[in-house]
Design an enzyme around this catalytic site. Structure first.
Site, short mmCIF file in Angstrom:
data_model
loop_
_atom_site.label_atom_id
_atom_site.label_comp_id
_atom_site.label_asym_id
_atom_site.label_seq_id
_atom_site.Cartn_x
_atom_site.Cartn_y
_atom_site.Cartn_z
N ALA A 217 0.84 -1.19 0.00
CA ALA A 217 0.00 0.00 0.00
C ALA A 217 0.88 1.24 0.00
O ALA A 217 2.01 1.21 0.47
CB ALA A 217 -0.91 0.00 1.22
N LYS A 218 0.35 2.34 -0.54
CA LYS A 218 1.06 3.61 -0.51
C LYS A 218 0.55 4.42 0.68
O LYS A 218 -0.61 4.79 0.72
CB LYS A 218 0.87 4.39 -1.81
N TRP A 219 1.45 4.67 1.62
CA TRP A 219 1.06 5.32 2.87
C TRP A 219 1.05 6.83 2.74
O TRP A 219 1.90 7.41 2.05
CB TRP A 219 2.01 4.88 3.98
#
Length: 347
Positions: A23-25
């Site tokens: 996931a891209k935080w």
């Protein structure tokens, strides 16, 4: 030893096959160096962050291996999702305020890469092996230190892309599994959500290089009929910047008197991040702006909203002469389906 330049990502429209997916935080990128009691947290640009996150410094001493270097993201969660505005508030010059916020809105660290462990540098180690080493090194860490979920299953990555946005995350990152850690190079791939909105053009900020447009200031009308500043669009070619300055000249106002944002300089509006308001991230940049009569509508692309504003700089798509400014309201914006952050980061 610091400084280490973080490995970067380039944008893509689709999730590529054959990668390691995460996931891209939505937080602050951070490199963490620990050697016994000595801990250093560095931002993407190398700026030291220790003083702003004392609770993380303490957690790193307790929960990380005795000697290691980690790459990850500092985030703040409120309820079931990430809260970037609360994270921004943590960058404060007053030590007393920092201590207070460390208790009220404590930060977490989501680790997604391991660059060194003990005497061994892992920079030349393939990504898939670094991932396995990261999971082993942080197996017993516990909150507020987390290991970012990762998968080789592209179908699962696609589900993450759709679901995790509801928890405040903003896309998926794909990493070549056989690649070493390439400092400062854009060798990863990021896929972010993109939506469009019709916004009122209400001002411009001149470019630092001269009398051309630097960015366009955008607004949307709220339920009370007030025009709220929602962000900017920029990244025009230099020739287009000059054309825009001439094209928008008829809309320029002699002063901000009568403009919806005429009172931006008042304290309550500075807290609301109106145009020209000071920012701890501005670094002394000139944030002066030119008010324009709010008569023109443009369509822009954006990834997601945060507290009623575009989280990142929007991208200009086209003018909308068929729309009247009063029709540009928040009602047009798509809301992601809610998703509990604890499903992403158990514990």
């Amino acid at each position: 030893m610091p400084p280490v330049r973080p490995m970067l990502a380039k944008s893509a429209a689709r999730i590529p096959a054959g990668m390691l997916y995460e996931a891209k935080w939505d937080g602050f990128r951070a490199l963490v160096f620990r050697d016994g009691d000595e801990v250093e947290i560095g931002s993407r640009s190398g700026r030291p962050l220790n003083r702003y996150f004392p609770e993380l410094v303490a957690a790193f001493r307790e929960r990380l291996p005795g000697r290691c270097v980690l790459d990850g993201e500092i985030v703040v969660a409120r309820g079931p999702r990430l809260d970037f505005d609360a994270l921004l508030e943590r960058i404060h010059p007053a030590a007393s305020r920092v201590r207070l916020l460390a208790e009220r809105t404590p930060a977490s660290f989501v680790a997604f890469d391991l660059l060194a462990l003990g005497d061994d540098s892992l920079l030349d180690t393939p990504q898939r092996k670094r991932r396995a080493a990261l999971e082993a090194a942080l197996a017993g860490a516990g909150a507020p230190v987390f290991t970012a979920p990762a998968t080789r299953d592209i179908e699962l990555a696609r589900r993450w892309f759709e679901q995790f946005e509801g928890a405040g995350l903003d896309g998926v990152v794909a990493k070549p599994p056989g690649l070493g850690y390439r400092q400062g190079e854009r060798v990863m791939v990021k896929v972010k959500h993109e939506r469009t909105a019709d916004c009122v053009l209400a001002g411009l900020r001149p470019h630092k290089s001269g009398p051309v447009v630097g960015s366009l200031l955008l607004g949307l009308y709220d339920d009370a009929g007030r025009l709220q500043h929602v962000g900017v669009c920029a990244a025009f070619p230099m020739r287009r910047r000059a054309e825009l300055m001439e094209e928008l000249a008829p809309l320029r106002m002699e002063s901000a008197e009568g403009h919806p944002w005429a009172d931006w300089a008042e304290e309550e509006h500075r807290r609301g991040r109106m145009p020209g308001a000071p920012s701890r991230w501005a670094g002394g940049k000139d944030l002066s702006w030119v008010p324009l009569r709010p008569e023109r509508v443009c369509e822009v692309a954006y990834d997601h909203m945060q507290a009623g504003r575009f989280r990142h700089t929007a991208r200009f798509r086209r003018w909308r002469p068929d729309r009247v400014p009063e029709s540009c309201t928040y009602a047009q914006l798509e809301e992601p389906v809610g998703y509990d952050l604890s499903s992403v980061l158990p514990g």
